[in-house]
Design an enzyme around this catalytic site. Structure first.
Site, PDB file in Angstrom:
ATOM      1  N   CYS A 197      27.130 -15.089  22.115  1.00 14.70           N
ATOM      2  CA  CYS A 197      26.802 -14.242  21.740  1.00 14.70           C
ATOM      3  C   CYS A 197      28.925 -13.866  22.013  1.00 14.70           C
ATOM      4  O   CYS A 197      29.266 -13.074  22.954  1.00 14.70           O
ATOM      5  CB  CYS A 197      26.685 -12.751  22.058  1.00 14.70           C
ATOM      6  N   CYS A 376      27.723 -10.370  14.276  1.00 18.49           N
ATOM      7  CA  CYS A 376      28.533 -10.668  15.829  1.00 18.49           C
ATOM      8  C   CYS A 376      28.388  -8.427  15.067  1.00 18.49           C
ATOM      9  O   CYS A 376      29.732  -7.806  15.483  1.00 18.49           O
ATOM     10  CB  CYS A 376      29.291 -10.956  15.956  1.00 18.49           C
TER      11      CYS A 376
END
Length: 447
Positions: A197, A376
């Site tokens: 991430c 994201c």
């Protein structure tokens, strides 16, 4: 043709295993499919593989799929941002791993020590050898806390204003330290190289900025983003928008600066530039994103590429070496050149499942290909999220632009998606094999 109902089949399978001398299905020496890792990728793909064979009218027996993982708990890791921002308790994002397995998928609570793809076997840390017809590696990656000198000591010290949302044990310290700082310098770091991430290091920075404003401390705290990367984000469209926001909010940044050590007694952090020179910054608050890398069990195996990741074709997710054609990988441990996120897994799993099924069924892969989709949700403050979606080449691939316009726009709708919808989908859909990337709950129709 003799048709045996599912309950009879399960009973018959268990009976045969017991007669063969095995205490349980999980004690078998060989499985049709072995999945290494019970994280987001492992659980998702294990369910989808089982469902694919069942839908084709060639169901696997209970216990034909085995998942190896010794972890006690399974975590919804994207939720740790919410914990760091004070929005949810960390206990919302942890469940006992054993509770997530249905009876038809075997859970072997052991970790893999080594992989022997030439023999179609893996060896666990207890010395057990497990054989397979097909292997799926979904082992995740390793968080290298020790690669930053002094970091673990600083994180463990309750009096030290150093925190990280990259572990369950430390994520709730983040919000405590955000509230504790009254003035001075707040530094947020991001390492060079691959991390899970990659938008998360700045998510918590934006949330802290907003918290400082709401509590009247914004003018007294100087925020600095120290990143080992050359830009704010890997996708230019979003990077440009984020950099403009950084400038608008008065946040300083240093690019190509990689954190190498923390001195908690002196409250200073040392960074290394790309030319090898070093610079030290004093801090009153420090949020660290640790460096990450491949697991030793993969890096030291014949499956690894030069960087230590499982060397798969980026489109088919099958291993690149023909002699290891029964090996696939997805998620953080794979060599796919895209961001390592849970969203990426939701698109990888259906492709991997279809290709594995076709290989077993026909001896050939399907024509299905993964396009590198990843996503994201970039928190930019309380009540606002910029939803970045993209594919290979770091080109935007937006799912909601027809409804909300350009996704560089920060919206409250995406905020509620991230805070409430996505965690619910994860526990109730994704890791049960019922969520399929941008198509959501609708299974892709492959031809």
């Amino acid at each position: 043709m003799l048709v045996i109902r599912g309950t009879q089949l399960a009973s018959l399978s268990v009976s045969r295993i017991s007669q063969a001398g095995f205490a349980s299905i999980a004690d078998k020496p060989r499985f049709r499919v072995v999945v290494v890792g019970a994280g987001s990728g492992g659980l998702t793909v294990a369910h989808q593989i089982y469902d694919r064979f069942k839908d084709a009218g060639t169901p696997l027996n209970p216990g034909d799929i085995a998942v190896l993982d010794a972890a006690e708990y399974h975590y919804y890791q994207p939720g740790w941002t919410l914990v760091g921002a004070g929005l949810r308790p960390r206990t919302d994002f942890r469940k006992p791993l054993a509770s997530l397995f249905p009876t038809h998928i075997s859970h072997i609570p052991e970790n893999v020590y080594s992989l022997s793809p030439a023999n179609s076997t893996v060896t666990t840390t207890t010395g057990r050898t497990v054989a397979y017809d097909s292997l799926v590696v979904a082992a995740g990656l390793r968080t290298n806390w020790d690669n930053v000198k002094g970091l673990q000591k600083a994180l463990a010290d309750p009096k030290s204003p150093v925190s990280s949302m990259y572990s369950y044990d430390t994520c709730d310290k983040v919000y405590k330290e955000i509230n504790a700082i009254q003035s001075g310098k707040a530094i947020f770091t991001q390492p060079a190289g691959v991390i899970k991430c990659p938008g998360a290091p700045q998510k918590i920075m934006w949330m802290a900025w907003d918290r400082f404003q709401k509590t009247g401390k914004g003018n007294d705290i100087n925020i600095e983003f120290m990143t080992g990367l050359p830009t704010m984000f890997s996708v230019k469209k979003y990077s440009d928008a984020l950099n403009a926001l950084r400038i608008e909010r008065g946040i300083a940044a240093e690019f190509h600066h990689n954190l190498i050590s923390v001195d908690s007694a002196a409250k200073s952090a040392t960074f290394e530039r790309t030319d090898g020179s070093k610079v030290t910054r004093e801090y009153d608050f420090l949020h660290v994103t640790p460096p990450m890398g491949p697991l030793d069990s993969i890096k030291n195996s014949p499956l690894a590429d030069a960087e230590g990741w499982v060397n798969v074709d980026p489109a088919t997710l099958q291993h690149k070496k023909p002699e290891f054609s029964n090996v696939f990988a997805l998620g953080d441990c794979s060599s796919c050149p895209t961001s390592k996120t849970a969203a990426a897994i939701t698109s990888q799993a259906p492709v991997l499942t279809e290709n594995l099924f076709e290989l077993v069924d026909t001896g050939k892969l399907s024509n299905v290909a993964y396009d590198g989709y990843s996503s994201c949700p970039l928190w930019t403050g309380y009540g606002q999220v910029m939803l970045a979606e993209f594919k290979y080449g770091f080109e935007p691939k937006e799912s909601f632009s027809r409804y909300f316009g350009c996704q560089t726009k920060r919206t409250r709708s995406f905020y509620y998606f991230e805070k409430y919808l996505f965690p619910w989908v994860y526990w109730n859909g994704m890791i049960k094999g019922k969520w399929f990337g941008p198509s959501g709950p609708f299974k892709p129709k492959f031809t």
